[in-house]
Scaffold this motif. Structure first.
Motif, mmCIF file in Angstrom:
data_model
loop_
_atom_site.group_PDB
_atom_site.id
_atom_site.type_symbol
_atom_site.label_atom_id
_atom_site.label_comp_id
_atom_site.label_asym_id
_atom_site.label_seq_id
_atom_site.Cartn_x
_atom_site.Cartn_y
_atom_site.Cartn_z
ATOM 1 N N ARG A 39 -4.864 2.107 -6.120
ATOM 2 C CA ARG A 39 -5.749 3.282 -6.227
ATOM 3 C C ARG A 39 -4.939 4.561 -6.057
ATOM 4 O O ARG A 39 -5.369 5.644 -6.449
ATOM 5 N N LEU A 40 -3.748 4.457 -5.444
ATOM 6 C CA LEU A 40 -2.880 5.620 -5.269
ATOM 7 C C LEU A 40 -1.894 5.745 -6.434
ATOM 8 O O LEU A 40 -1.031 6.613 -6.432
ATOM 9 N N GLY A 41 -2.017 4.851 -7.379
ATOM 10 C CA GLY A 41 -1.146 4.894 -8.555
ATOM 11 C C GLY A 41 0.098 4.044 -8.418
ATOM 12 O O GLY A 41 0.938 4.028 -9.311
ATOM 13 N N ILE A 42 0.238 3.332 -7.297
ATOM 14 C CA ILE A 42 1.451 2.539 -7.078
ATOM 15 C C ILE A 42 1.283 1.167 -7.733
ATOM 16 O O ILE A 42 0.302 0.470 -7.481
ATOM 17 N N LYS A 43 2.264 0.823 -8.553
ATOM 18 C CA LYS A 43 2.151 -0.439 -9.295
ATOM 19 C C LYS A 43 3.415 -1.263 -9.080
ATOM 20 O O LYS A 43 4.519 -0.731 -9.146
ATOM 21 N N MET A 44 3.228 -2.543 -8.794
ATOM 22 C CA MET A 44 4.375 -3.437 -8.625
ATOM 23 C C MET A 44 4.840 -3.920 -9.997
ATOM 24 O O MET A 44 4.012 -4.323 -10.819
ATOM 25 N N VAL A 45 6.149 -3.871 -10.248
ATOM 26 C CA VAL A 45 6.660 -4.343 -11.532
ATOM 27 C C VAL A 45 7.616 -5.516 -11.320
ATOM 28 O O VAL A 45 8.180 -5.690 -10.236
ATOM 29 N N GLY A 46 7.803 -6.289 -12.376
ATOM 30 C CA GLY A 46 8.602 -7.513 -12.273
ATOM 31 C C GLY A 46 10.055 -7.321 -12.643
ATOM 32 O O GLY A 46 10.851 -8.258 -12.511
ATOM 33 N N SER A 47 10.419 -6.129 -13.107
ATOM 34 C CA SER A 47 11.816 -5.893 -13.486
ATOM 35 C C SER A 47 12.297 -4.584 -12.879
ATOM 36 O O SER A 47 11.603 -3.567 -12.955
ATOM 37 N N PRO A 48 13.510 -4.604 -12.296
ATOM 38 C CA PRO A 48 14.041 -3.347 -11.745
ATOM 39 C C PRO A 48 14.231 -2.278 -12.817
ATOM 40 O O PRO A 48 14.220 -1.087 -12.513
ATOM 41 N N ARG A 49 14.402 -2.698 -14.069
ATOM 42 C CA ARG A 49 14.591 -1.719 -15.151
ATOM 43 C C ARG A 49 13.363 -0.836 -15.339
ATOM 44 O O ARG A 49 13.444 0.238 -15.927
#
Ligand code: SF4
Length: 141
Positions: A39-49
């Protein structure tokens, strides 16, 4: 416009360099309905790129040192590094272990430190807010 949203909604990549999984579970809790950091816009991603912010848990072990350096290089500039939990900050309870080569800031620059064993989700959110502020400042330079 894409740049605007990148600041508003930073993507994070999580790396465990040798933790007991306690701090990692607290990071997972952030994305549950209770804390819901998306909700704060923070999203977990699967690649450091694809990441803007690197979340680290655990001390650095002899085997995780090289992968840590690689992951750090793979994240595009500007980037912010957050050390989560006592182990990521100082080695914590693992200090002195035969496979421990140091805390993360011995090898890469760390911008935000979040204490605790394990770090509480509210403390991690506060640290993430600091990290987003630093990220915005770095993008202005
Ligand atoms: S700070 Fe505590 S909970 Fe977190 S990785 Fe270290 S021992 Fe585990």
């Amino acid at each position: 416009m894409l740049e605007h949203f990148r600041e508003k909604s930073p993507w994070v990549y999580h790396m465990n360099t040798g933790s007991c999984n306690g701090c990692d579970i607290e990071i997972m809790a952030l994305f549950s309905s209770k804390y819901d950091v998306e909700r704060l816009g923070i999203k977990m991603v699967g690649s450091p790129r694809h990441a803007d912010i690197l979340l680290l848990t655990g001390p650095v072990t002899a085997r995780s040192k090289e992968p840590l350096l690689k992951v750090y290089e793979m994240i595009p500039d500007p980037k912010v590094v957050v050390a989560i939990g006592c182990c990521a900050i100082s080695g914590g309870v693992f200090n002195g272990g035969y496979s421990i080569v140091g805390p993360a800031d011995k090898f890469i620059p760390v911008d935000v430190y979040i204490g605790g064993c394990s770090a509480h989700p509210n403390a991690i959110i506060e640290g993430l807010m600091k990290a987003i502020k630093i990220f915005k400042e770095l993008r202005k330079e």
